[in-house]
Design a protein around this motif. Sequence first.
Motif, PDB file in Angstrom:
ATOM      1  N   ILE A  24       0.838  -1.198   0.000  1.00 54.36           N
ATOM      2  CA  ILE A  24       0.000   0.000   0.000  1.00 54.36           C
ATOM      3  C   ILE A  24       0.876   1.253   0.000  1.00 54.36           C
ATOM      4  CG2 ILE A  24      -1.634   1.364   1.381  1.00 54.36           C
ATOM      5  CD1 ILE A  24      -2.923  -1.320   2.201  1.00 54.36           C
ATOM      6  N   SER A  28       0.968   4.124  -2.812  1.00 48.29           N
ATOM      7  CA  SER A  28       0.720   5.519  -2.425  1.00 48.29           C
ATOM      8  C   SER A  28       1.834   6.436  -2.900  1.00 48.29           C
ATOM      9  CB  SER A  28       0.621   5.649  -0.907  1.00 48.29           C
ATOM     10  OG  SER A  28      -0.497   4.965  -0.445  1.00 48.29           O
ATOM     11  N   HIS A  47      -9.071   1.281  -3.169  1.00 47.57           N
ATOM     12  CA  HIS A  47      -8.884   1.541  -1.736  1.00 47.57           C
ATOM     13  C   HIS A  47      -9.661   0.527  -0.902  1.00 47.57           C
ATOM     14  CE1 HIS A  47      -6.635   5.306  -0.962  1.00 47.57           C
ATOM     15  NE2 HIS A  47      -6.931   5.561  -2.232  1.00 47.57           N
ATOM     16  N   GLU A  50      -7.863  -2.899  -1.157  1.00 50.78           N
ATOM     17  CA  GLU A  50      -6.574  -2.879  -0.454  1.00 50.78           C
ATOM     18  C   GLU A  50      -6.770  -2.971   1.056  1.00 50.78           C
ATOM     19  OE1 GLU A  50      -4.913   0.870  -1.532  1.00 50.78           O
ATOM     20  OE2 GLU A  50      -4.085   0.147  -3.423  1.00 50.78           O
ATOM     21  N   TYR A  51      -7.698  -2.185   1.565  1.00 50.13           N
ATOM     22  CA  TYR A  51      -7.871  -2.126   3.008  1.00 50.13           C
ATOM     23  C   TYR A  51      -8.699  -3.285   3.554  1.00 50.13           C
ATOM     24  CZ  TYR A  51      -5.136   2.016   3.276  1.00 50.13           C
ATOM     25  OH  TYR A  51      -4.071   2.876   3.228  1.00 50.13           O
ATOM     26  N   ASP A  89      -1.565   6.763   5.555  1.00 49.96           N
ATOM     27  CA  ASP A  89      -1.437   6.681   4.104  1.00 49.96           C
ATOM     28  C   ASP A  89      -1.883   7.991   3.449  1.00 49.96           C
ATOM     29  OD1 ASP A  89      -1.126   5.448   1.507  1.00 49.96           O
ATOM     30  OD2 ASP A  89      -3.299   5.180   1.474  1.00 49.96           O
ATOM     31  N   ASP A 109     -11.409   3.328   2.701  1.00 49.83           N
ATOM     32  CA  ASP A 109     -10.522   2.490   3.513  1.00 49.83           C
ATOM     33  C   ASP A 109     -11.290   1.851   4.671  1.00 49.83           C
ATOM     34  OD1 ASP A 109      -8.599   3.536   1.831  1.00 49.83           O
ATOM     35  OD2 ASP A 109      -7.707   4.844   3.347  1.00 49.83           O
TER      36      ASP A 109
END
Length: 142
Positions: A24, A28, A47, A50-51, A89, A109
Amino acid sequence: MFESLFNKYPFFRTIPAILCMAIIFKLSSMTGDDLKDFPHVWDKLAHTCEYATLCGCFAMCWTRNEWSKRQWLRVLVVVGLTLAYGCTDEFHQRFVEGRSCDAMDLVADTIGGLIGGTVYALICKLLNKFDPVPPDSPKEEN
């Protein structure tokens, strides 16, 4: 299979979360020019995914037996950890050329964290129902 490895080497439980956070962070660090062809809608979906993955990795830090107790409290803890990493992030993105700090990214997120934590809790519940793990017993010395 992995449960015995994780019991023998508890540090291994944290490796997936560390790797996920590194990925991540690398994503970023991509500049705005690198992402110019990436549609805004897909950004929020990315997002969320990923989270959700990061939250699942945080959840792996506990054993299945531990997930059997106070399951929803653990979900809140891993979602909180995910949200905290999401804040760092977004702060990091303020310093990347062509990127900015966006509250809607933080919402995505958090939603991803809720999805990841809930799915992990449900999987543990199903696994414990059909393949129960014996209760923790005192460790025997050899």
